[in-house]
Structures are given as C-alpha cells and as structure tokens.
Motif scaffolding. Sequence first.
Motif, PDB file in Angstrom:
ATOM      1  N   GLU A 173      -4.911 -10.459  -8.242  1.00 53.53           N
ATOM      2  CA  GLU A 173      -3.554 -10.608  -7.729  1.00 53.53           C
ATOM      3  C   GLU A 173      -2.586  -9.646  -8.418  1.00 53.53           C
ATOM      4  O   GLU A 173      -1.678  -9.110  -7.804  1.00 53.53           O
ATOM      5  N   GLY A 174      -2.757  -9.424  -9.722  1.00 51.28           N
ATOM      6  CA  GLY A 174      -1.817  -8.613 -10.472  1.00 51.28           C
ATOM      7  C   GLY A 174      -2.322  -7.222 -10.793  1.00 51.28           C
ATOM      8  O   GLY A 174      -1.949  -6.635 -11.800  1.00 51.28           O
TER       9      GLY A 174
ATOM     10  N   ALA B 298       0.316  -4.371 -11.540  1.00 48.46           N
ATOM     11  CA  ALA B 298       0.919  -4.482 -12.870  1.00 48.46           C
ATOM     12  C   ALA B 298      -0.069  -4.064 -13.954  1.00 48.46           C
ATOM     13  O   ALA B 298       0.285  -3.411 -14.931  1.00 48.46           O
TER      14      ALA B 298
ATOM     15  N   SER C 102       5.676  -3.973 -13.316  1.00 47.10           N
ATOM     16  CA  SER C 102       6.021  -5.378 -13.496  1.00 47.10           C
ATOM     17  C   SER C 102       6.638  -6.002 -12.268  1.00 47.10           C
ATOM     18  O   SER C 102       6.792  -7.213 -12.195  1.00 47.10           O
TER      19      SER C 102
ATOM     20  N   ASP D  88      -5.911 -13.199 -13.674  1.00 49.21           N
ATOM     21  CA  ASP D  88      -5.357 -12.920 -12.359  1.00 49.21           C
ATOM     22  C   ASP D  88      -5.453 -11.434 -12.022  1.00 49.21           C
ATOM     23  O   ASP D  88      -4.562 -10.868 -11.411  1.00 49.21           O
TER      24      ASP D  88
END
Length: 80
Positions: free
Chosen positions: A68-69, A72, A78, A65
């Motif tokens: 999308e992440g 992070a 986070s 991902d």
Amino acid sequence: MHRTTVMLPEALKRAAQAHACQRGISLGELLRESLEYRLRQQPVARSHDPLFGDQTVHADDGPQDAAEGHDALLYDDSAA
C-alpha cells in the motif's frame, strides 16, 4: 565416500592431472584437498540478492504495508 561427476574444461583437467602427477597423488585426491582448503578459507556468505546486492534493505522484518505504501517507501513520497 560418494562418487561425483564433475565437468571440467579440458585445459583445467590437464593442468590438474599434471599437478596431481607431480605430487604423486590421484586427481581425486587433489580435488578433495583443493575443496577442503577452499571451504576452510572462505567463510559461508549469506545469500546474495541479485536485486539489492549485499546491502541491507531493512534491519528488521521491514514494513508491513509495503504494497500500500510503496510510493512512500521507494520515493520518500509522504503524500502517498
């Protein structure tokens, strides 16, 4: 054998021709010997990544991902 054209700076070509002449061999033979020697001495390196250099970014295939992440992953955020 296959014929190959190689572009050399003039000074390098003169030095190589002089060295080959001193050894009593052709310039082509000197180039073949030099390439064989170099290839035996230098193991094949893995491809160099211009962005990350030689560091390993992910030991496995990496996160699935990443798009999308990305906050992070990049900033250890986070909350993202």
